[in-house]
Design a protein around this motif. Structure first.
Motif, mmCIF file in Angstrom:
data_model
loop_
_atom_site.group_PDB
_atom_site.id
_atom_site.type_symbol
_atom_site.label_atom_id
_atom_site.label_comp_id
_atom_site.label_asym_id
_atom_site.label_seq_id
_atom_site.Cartn_x
_atom_site.Cartn_y
_atom_site.Cartn_z
ATOM 1 N N ALA A 345 40.045 41.269 22.399
ATOM 2 C CA ALA A 345 40.615 42.177 23.561
ATOM 3 C C ALA A 345 39.455 42.106 24.485
ATOM 4 C CB ALA A 345 40.540 43.686 23.034
ATOM 5 N N GLN A 346 39.873 41.892 25.597
ATOM 6 C CA GLN A 346 38.801 41.866 26.818
ATOM 7 C C GLN A 346 39.056 43.238 27.542
ATOM 8 O OE1 GLN A 346 36.192 39.973 28.261
ATOM 9 N NE2 GLN A 346 36.480 38.700 26.050
ATOM 10 N N GLY A 347 40.380 43.405 28.060
ATOM 11 C CA GLY A 347 40.787 44.712 28.898
ATOM 12 C C GLY A 347 39.782 44.964 30.102
ATOM 13 N N TRP A 348 39.690 46.096 30.145
ATOM 14 C CA TRP A 348 38.935 46.964 30.967
ATOM 15 C C TRP A 348 37.558 47.085 30.602
ATOM 16 C CZ3 TRP A 348 37.853 52.381 30.863
ATOM 17 C CH2 TRP A 348 37.409 52.969 31.978
ATOM 18 N N ASN A 349 36.560 46.852 31.167
ATOM 19 C CA ASN A 349 35.037 46.845 30.736
ATOM 20 C C ASN A 349 34.447 48.088 31.368
ATOM 21 O OD1 ASN A 349 32.947 46.194 29.358
ATOM 22 N ND2 ASN A 349 32.566 44.366 29.896
ATOM 23 N N PRO A 350 34.331 49.206 30.577
ATOM 24 C CA PRO A 350 34.442 50.606 31.204
ATOM 25 C C PRO A 350 32.894 50.977 31.421
ATOM 26 C CG PRO A 350 34.851 50.860 28.899
ATOM 27 C CD PRO A 350 34.893 49.171 29.213
ATOM 28 N N VAL B 94 49.083 61.713 33.453
ATOM 29 C CA VAL B 94 47.747 62.136 33.926
ATOM 30 C C VAL B 94 46.705 60.931 34.253
ATOM 31 C CG1 VAL B 94 45.672 63.504 33.266
ATOM 32 C CG2 VAL B 94 47.884 64.148 32.597
ATOM 33 N N SER B 95 46.331 60.773 35.441
ATOM 34 C CA SER B 95 45.530 59.621 35.879
ATOM 35 C C SER B 95 44.228 60.184 36.045
ATOM 36 C CB SER B 95 46.074 58.677 36.780
ATOM 37 O OG SER B 95 47.124 57.925 36.456
ATOM 38 N N ILE B 96 43.400 59.482 35.579
ATOM 39 C CA ILE B 96 41.755 60.148 35.859
ATOM 40 C C ILE B 96 40.877 58.821 35.913
ATOM 41 C CG2 ILE B 96 41.303 60.361 33.259
ATOM 42 C CD1 ILE B 96 39.948 62.958 34.267
ATOM 43 N N ALA B 97 40.187 58.903 37.007
ATOM 44 C CA ALA B 97 39.070 57.838 37.179
ATOM 45 C C ALA B 97 37.666 58.668 37.180
ATOM 46 C CB ALA B 97 39.035 57.304 38.805
ATOM 47 N N LEU B 98 36.587 58.070 36.507
ATOM 48 C CA LEU B 98 35.536 58.790 36.085
ATOM 49 C C LEU B 98 34.238 57.860 35.958
ATOM 50 C CD1 LEU B 98 35.366 59.219 32.104
ATOM 51 C CD2 LEU B 98 37.478 58.888 33.445
ATOM 52 N N SER B 99 33.250 58.408 36.485
ATOM 53 C CA SER B 99 32.098 57.483 36.677
ATOM 54 C C SER B 99 31.173 57.728 35.195
ATOM 55 C CB SER B 99 31.210 58.065 37.975
ATOM 56 O OG SER B 99 30.697 59.266 37.628
ATOM 57 N N LYS B 100 30.078 56.929 35.257
ATOM 58 C CA LYS B 100 29.287 57.039 34.075
ATOM 59 C C LYS B 100 28.739 58.258 33.641
ATOM 60 C CE LYS B 100 27.051 52.429 34.109
ATOM 61 N NZ LYS B 100 25.574 51.671 34.234
ATOM 62 N N THR B 131 40.424 55.374 34.071
ATOM 63 C CA THR B 131 39.824 54.218 34.662
ATOM 64 C C THR B 131 38.592 54.516 35.053
ATOM 65 O OG1 THR B 131 40.121 52.281 36.030
ATOM 66 C CG2 THR B 131 40.694 54.404 36.958
ATOM 67 N N SER B 132 37.726 53.635 35.674
ATOM 68 C CA SER B 132 36.386 54.223 36.131
ATOM 69 C C SER B 132 36.442 54.190 37.702
ATOM 70 C CB SER B 132 35.160 53.183 35.723
ATOM 71 O OG SER B 132 35.808 51.785 36.055
ATOM 72 N N SER B 133 35.250 54.969 38.224
ATOM 73 C CA SER B 133 35.108 55.311 39.413
ATOM 74 C C SER B 133 33.736 55.262 39.785
ATOM 75 C CB SER B 133 35.445 56.996 39.978
ATOM 76 O OG SER B 133 34.615 57.169 40.856
ATOM 77 N N ARG B 134 33.245 54.584 41.019
ATOM 78 C CA ARG B 134 31.857 54.380 41.364
ATOM 79 C C ARG B 134 31.220 55.520 41.884
ATOM 80 N NH1 ARG B 134 31.431 48.879 43.081
ATOM 81 N NH2 ARG B 134 29.172 49.539 43.883
ATOM 82 N N THR B 135 31.775 56.594 42.003
ATOM 83 C CA THR B 135 31.099 57.731 42.379
ATOM 84 C C THR B 135 31.647 59.070 41.721
ATOM 85 O OG1 THR B 135 32.823 57.834 44.213
ATOM 86 C CG2 THR B 135 30.536 57.012 44.767
ATOM 87 N N GLY B 136 32.529 59.803 42.228
ATOM 88 C CA GLY B 136 33.002 61.061 41.878
ATOM 89 C C GLY B 136 34.211 61.057 40.969
ATOM 90 N N LEU B 137 34.741 61.961 40.402
ATOM 91 C CA LEU B 137 35.746 62.177 39.449
ATOM 92 C C LEU B 137 37.423 62.253 40.532
ATOM 93 C CD1 LEU B 137 36.547 62.562 36.644
ATOM 94 C CD2 LEU B 137 36.515 65.010 36.961
ATOM 95 N N ALA B 138 38.289 61.385 40.098
ATOM 96 C CA ALA B 138 39.441 61.725 40.793
ATOM 97 C C ALA B 138 40.471 61.806 39.679
ATOM 98 C CB ALA B 138 39.666 60.418 41.643
ATOM 99 N N ILE B 139 41.372 62.797 39.927
ATOM 100 C CA ILE B 139 42.346 63.033 39.158
ATOM 101 C C ILE B 139 43.979 63.133 39.753
ATOM 102 C CG2 ILE B 139 43.370 65.046 37.658
ATOM 103 C CD1 ILE B 139 40.548 66.263 37.830
ATOM 104 N N SER B 140 44.806 62.547 39.241
ATOM 105 C CA SER B 140 46.320 62.453 39.754
ATOM 106 C C SER B 140 47.016 62.773 38.778
ATOM 107 C CB SER B 140 46.460 60.939 40.383
ATOM 108 O OG SER B 140 47.645 61.015 40.913
#
Lengths: 352, 352
Positions: A345-350, B94-100, B131-140
């Protein structure tokens, strides 16, 4: 650039972008303009819902993707998920968060792309949210569609001896991305080293001739409604189906895990376009890896009973790449020289 | 903090967060785990869809809102839109983009809040995107619900002489935000000026006693299903309805514009909590402005025929604040001294 969005304000911008939207589907009773959109689906239908979030700098790079293509792609990747269940997309909602550096024209282009994709697939834009972001652009789209009652095609229906099929060809979108990234680096290096205006004016624009297909696959993916129509006409009902967003390898593992089975696919059968092969050669990359793990192909991967073998052979743009096995045989790729490689599985490399 | 999300990966994280979700509604046939979720709604129902995007630094500040509250609020503001059409929410994606900088524990807390809100309102979490975000947190978040066929309550049905009603009280969420912002500033100033460890240890945590209601309104809003139930029991059918997210003024203008009418509301009738008034006094802010334009109240604003006057008077937690007029009379607030002030749209102040 650019007319500042603040000249319109939130409600003005939404009105400007959505005013000319015409609702075309009988299932859409009310679109943009109230607290909710209102839908009516027939009693013999199941409703499909899917959603995707796209973040600037992670999923797209505005250095090379124009807003119109971004809108088109953002819609298309969601429509692809509806087709992957055997359904027909009917509506999307579109949420977008944008920072000051974007203008009204950017949003017009984004909506033009969205609308082009929606019109091609008979989909209504029914609502969404338009708001501000402190940093980059964030896009969230939800697609809604229908499928005949109890007829959705899941990932979990593959059975031993089923044939594994894939539409189109693989790896091209990924190689398109590699090409764009390379040319971006070249361009920025030229800018950095140019010392005079004359040197700056002499910086060459990248020449993409002969690689148009790779760019199109990366920037303008097409959801494969046509494959579903062919399957219907041929009287084939896939036992399992998924769309290829994270790469063939990852999607095959989803099907096998959820169907509790294994698989064998054959390297020599993986459909690859000529331009993809040339680009891999030029960049010294492994072609099979690009096709197996590249992702963003938005092709359909599905399994059919072995009895449909001849029908599948007659389908246009569909290739038989292997078969389903017992679970304890694992999931493997058989290379040209007959070796077996376990699929990973590669998928998304988080977040790394 | 915090276990790095990369230890789980995308699919691992989604599985970790969604594995224990149980689907409770008959309308939810299939939730997380395939390309789409699958819904079945009865033939006598219309389907409602609404979506909202929340961006870090614009809609929320993680300095003071805990992840659990953020999840709760993110769900609740969407459920509120379903109620504002007279409907019942059934599902959310629920979609969420988050950073490290966020860990697995943060996401667990966020989901705990989401689930608390969903359980309280009988809503299933059916999917989304992580999924990931380069900066802040995004929620949809997208919410889906149902309403009896052809019975949705729009913004456009208000008629001359209709009474204007509002649930709960207004301005408290806004004053809660002002309080949090003030205490944040105080805290950071103390940190800046502290020169020794002893001084830093002496920095006081803010004392919110006596202001709990303001914080609760800001951080834990409640969608007003109870008001819809009361209306149903009393046999009242509102002619128009909207939920108050951008402030009473802005929402009233939506109703009046879409219903092609004007309105008169009375300052002395606007419901305001004691803590809101005290906070305004303390901060030297105008109380009526806070109540009219503060926003984030998530109360219901609705109009009813004048014949329902007595029934409305008997309802708990609903206040009659004015009436609908002819369009050419405009939209005005009548102050305590009898002056008329034209209502202005505030809404979202974009990108400025």
């Amino acid at each position: 650039m650019a007319t500042e969005i603040s000249t319109l304000g939130e409600f003005g911008l939404i009105k400007h972008l959505t005013d000319s939207i015409e609702l075309k589907n009988a299932e859409t009773r009310y679109g943009v303009g109230d607290d909710c959109a209102i839908l009516q689906y027939g009693e013999n239908k199941d409703i499909l819902v899917t959603t995707d979030m796209l973040m600037e700098g992670v999923h797209f790079d505005l250095t090379y993707i124009p807003f119109k293509h971004l809108g088109y792609k953002a819609a298309m990747v969601n429509l692809s998920d509806i087709y992957a269940m055997g359904g027909s997309p009917k509506q999307i909602t579109v949420s977008i968060a944008l920072s000051k550096r974007f203008g009204i024209e950017d949003m017009e282009d984004f909506y033009a792309g969205l609308r082009l994709a929606c019109e091609a697939h008979g989909v209504d834009i029914i609502g969404g949210d338009t708001t501000s972001s402190r940093t980059g652009l964030a896009i969230s789209i939800t697609a809604i569609g229908e499928v005949e009652k109890e007829s959705a095609i899941y990932r979990n229906g593959a059975k031993e001896t089923d044939l594994i099929c894939v539409s189109g060809d693989l790896g091209a979108a990924y190689m398109g991305l590699q090409l764009l990234e390379r040319e971006k680096d070249v361009y920025y290096k030229q800018i950095e080293t140019a010392k005079t205006d004359i040197e700056r004016m002499a910086i060459s624009q990248p020449d993409f001739s002969g690689r148009e297909y790779l760019l199109e696959r990366q920037m303008k993916p097409e959801a494969r409604r046509d494959i579903l129509e062919q399957l219907r006409q041929a009287g084939i009902r896939p036992t399992a189906m998924i769309d290829i967003s994270d790469g063939l390898s990852s999607e095959l593992l989803h099907i096998c895990t959820q169907s509790k089975c294994g698989c064998r696919i054959y390297e020599e059968r993986i459909p690859i376009d000529y331009q993809t092969a040339v680009m891999c050669e030029e960049m010294n990359m492994n072609l099979t890896t690009a096709a197996m793990n590249g992702g963003e192909d938005y092709e359909l991967l599905f399994t059919v009973p072995i009895a449909d073998h001849e029908k599948i052979e007659q389908m246009k743009d569909v290739k038989l790449i292997g078969h389903i096995t017992k679970q304890d045989l694992g999931c493997a790729l058989i290379t040209r020289d007959g070796s077996e490689f376990e699929l990973k599985a590669q998928g998304w490399n988080p977040l790394t």
